[in-house]
Design an enzyme around this catalytic site. Structure first.
Site, PDB file in Angstrom:
ATOM      1  N   CYS A 144      -1.950  -2.696   7.689  1.00  0.00           N
ATOM      2  CA  CYS A 144      -1.315  -2.503   8.997  1.00  0.00           C
ATOM      3  C   CYS A 144      -1.495  -1.060   9.478  1.00  0.00           C
ATOM      4  CB  CYS A 144       0.169  -2.868   8.933  1.00  0.00           C
ATOM      5  SG  CYS A 144       1.201  -1.594   8.191  1.00  0.00           S
ATOM      6  N   GLU A 200       0.832  -1.207   0.000  1.00  0.00           N
ATOM      7  CA  GLU A 200       0.000   0.000   0.000  1.00  0.00           C
ATOM      8  C   GLU A 200       0.867   1.258   0.000  1.00  0.00           C
ATOM      9  OE1 GLU A 200      -0.113  -2.652   1.912  1.00  0.00           O
ATOM     10  OE2 GLU A 200      -1.965  -2.805   3.035  1.00  0.00           O
TER      11      GLU A 200
HETATM   12  N1  THU Z   1       2.187  -6.537   3.993  1.00  0.00           N
HETATM   13  C1  THU Z   1       1.726  -5.625   3.097  1.00  0.00           C
HETATM   14  O1  THU Z   1       2.370  -5.367   2.067  1.00  0.00           O
HETATM   15  N2  THU Z   1       0.543  -5.037   3.345  1.00  0.00           N
HETATM   16  C2  THU Z   1      -0.262  -5.309   4.402  1.00  0.00           C
HETATM   17  O2  THU Z   1      -1.336  -4.721   4.509  1.00  0.00           O
HETATM   18  C3  THU Z   1       0.161  -6.293   5.405  1.00  0.00           C
HETATM   19  C4  THU Z   1       1.504  -6.861   5.222  1.00  0.00           C
HETATM   20  C5  THU Z   1       3.445  -7.217   3.704  1.00  0.00           C
HETATM   21  C6  THU Z   1       4.622  -6.816   4.546  1.00  0.00           C
HETATM   22  C7  THU Z   1       5.494  -8.053   4.437  1.00  0.00           C
HETATM   23  O3  THU Z   1       6.262  -7.965   3.247  1.00  0.00           O
HETATM   24  C8  THU Z   1       4.507  -9.202   4.276  1.00  0.00           C
HETATM   25  O4  THU Z   1       3.290  -8.608   3.875  1.00  0.00           O
HETATM   26  C9  THU Z   1       4.302 -10.008   5.537  1.00  0.00           C
HETATM   27  O5  THU Z   1       3.969  -9.188   6.605  1.00  0.00           O
END
Ligand code: THU
Length: 162
Positions: A112, A75
């Site tokens: 997150c 995001e």
């Molecule tokens: N991650 C995202 O790219 N977006 C989210 O909303 C949650 C988590 C990614 C971060 C990391 O590379 C992987 O997902 C595992 O946490």
């Protein structure tokens, strides 16, 4: 003591077929971006695609690193890319999709806290709603008409000067 309750408002769609044509196209772009994720450590792929007010689509995906905390969520990759290239355009809609290492997810992933903080600041700055669509998996889709709703009582820059 006064007890207060905060509500999160969103729409739940049973499947992607219920999306408008434009949102569906954005979902496809988000899924395409997801497949290009650089996530050798988590094996968890996340894609993001956003539509700007000039009708341009900007995508992103999660970018990881052997030094784990250095990585960035899909995001924020998309939002920062859009904001750096088109600082005066509004972000109308952002679609987020994800898949695990083995299979398609059953439910949408939820962004997150750090990403929510970025949504909420950009939404305030543009003075117009930023729609957020969570659409990982095969099933239901969640539509938030305003990003702000995902982070109640968030921190804003005006508090820096108080
Ligand atoms: N991650 C995202 O790219 N977006 C989210 O909303 C949650 C988590 C990614 C971060 C990391 O590379 C992987 O997902 C595992 O946490």
């Amino acid at each position: 003591m006064k007890k207060k309750k905060l509500e999160i408002q969103y729409k739940e769609l049973a499947s992607r077929e219920e999306l408008s044509k434009e949102d569906f196209e954005l979902l496809k772009k988000s899924e395409e971006a997801r497949e290009r994720a650089y996530s050798p450590y988590s094996k968890f792929k996340v894609g993001a695609a956003l539509m700007l007010s000039n009708r341009k689509i900007v995508t992103g995906n999660n970018q990881e690193n052997a030094s784990f905390p250095v990585g960035l969520c899909a995001e924020r990759v998309a939002l920062f890319a859009a904001h750096s290239q088109f600082p005066d355009e509004k972000i109308n809609t952002l679609v987020i999709t994800a898949s695990g290492s083995e299979k398609v997810l059953e439910t949408p992933i939820s962004p997150c806290g750090s990403c929510r903080q970025v949504f909420t600041e950009f939404e305030k700055e543009q003075g117009a709603p930023m729609r957020i669509i969570l659409a990982s998996g095969k099933g239901k889709i969640l539509v938030f008409e305003e990003a702000d709703t995902l982070l109640p009582l968030s921190f804003f820059s005006n508090q820096l000067n108080e």
